[in-house]
Design a protein around this motif. Structure first.
Motif, short mmCIF file in Angstrom:
data_model
loop_
_atom_site.label_atom_id
_atom_site.label_comp_id
_atom_site.label_asym_id
_atom_site.label_seq_id
_atom_site.Cartn_x
_atom_site.Cartn_y
_atom_site.Cartn_z
N CYS A 95 45.70 -15.83 67.55
CA CYS A 95 45.38 -14.52 66.95
C CYS A 95 46.65 -13.74 66.68
O CYS A 95 46.86 -13.21 65.58
N SER A 96 47.48 -13.62 67.69
CA SER A 96 48.70 -12.84 67.58
C SER A 96 49.65 -13.42 66.54
O SER A 96 50.16 -12.69 65.69
N ALA A 97 49.88 -14.73 66.60
CA ALA A 97 50.82 -15.36 65.67
C ALA A 97 50.32 -15.34 64.24
O ALA A 97 51.11 -15.18 63.31
N ALA A 98 49.02 -15.50 64.04
CA ALA A 98 48.45 -15.53 62.69
C ALA A 98 48.12 -14.14 62.17
O ALA A 98 47.88 -13.96 60.99
N GLY A 99 48.10 -13.15 63.07
CA GLY A 99 47.75 -11.79 62.65
C GLY A 99 46.28 -11.64 62.31
O GLY A 99 45.92 -10.86 61.43
N LEU A 100 45.44 -12.38 63.03
CA LEU A 100 43.99 -12.36 62.77
C LEU A 100 43.23 -12.00 64.03
O LEU A 100 43.71 -12.20 65.14
N ALA A 101 42.01 -11.51 63.84
CA ALA A 101 41.15 -11.15 64.97
C ALA A 101 40.51 -12.39 65.58
O ALA A 101 40.32 -13.41 64.91
N SER A 102 40.15 -12.28 66.84
CA SER A 102 39.51 -13.38 67.56
C SER A 102 38.24 -13.86 66.86
O SER A 102 38.00 -15.06 66.77
N GLY A 103 37.45 -12.93 66.37
CA GLY A 103 36.21 -13.30 65.69
C GLY A 103 36.44 -14.05 64.40
O GLY A 103 35.54 -14.71 63.88
N THR A 104 37.65 -13.97 63.87
CA THR A 104 38.01 -14.71 62.66
C THR A 104 38.49 -16.11 62.99
O THR A 104 38.11 -17.07 62.34
#
Length: 110
Positions: free
Chosen positions: A31-40
């Motif tokens: 999530c952190s590295a990709a800049g995305l939310a967990s639900g994504t």
């Protein structure tokens, strides 16, 4: 072996995993590295695992002793890493082709 839809979030997850193809990542790391939310990312990870591109394992840990939930670790399979590289190259080519055909869509120009 089929390929997932190469949405931007899927591409971001794959690029993150390919930065260190033999590393095991846990969900919040991705999530952190990709800049995305967990639900994504979790539906993407599940799809990639079903395709055989990823393998996962649960951390062997007592959550009460550690003071946190167990983590599920994900890593690319050898075939999955190769398939991901090919799929990302195709997605990049498609985006470049789309940009040549429709420059208004490629750069986000209004």
């Amino acid at each position: 072996m089929s390929a997932p839809r190469m949405t931007l979030p899927t591409q971001l997850v794959l690029r993150t995993l390919l930065e260190r193809p033999t590393h095991e990542f846990y969900g919040l790391e991705i999530c952190s590295a990709a800049g995305l939310a967990s639900g994504t990312i979790h539906p993407i990870l599940a799809r990639l695992e079903r395709l055989g591109w990823l393998r996962s394992r649960w951390e062997e840990l007592d959550p009460h002793e550690a003071g946190r939930p167990r983590r599920r670790y994900y890593s690319l399979t050898a075939d999955g890493a190769e398939q991901a590289r090919v799929a990302l190259a195709r997605a990049h080519t498609t985006a470049r082709t789309l940009g040549a055909l429709r420059p208004d869509l490629a750069g986000g120009n209004a």
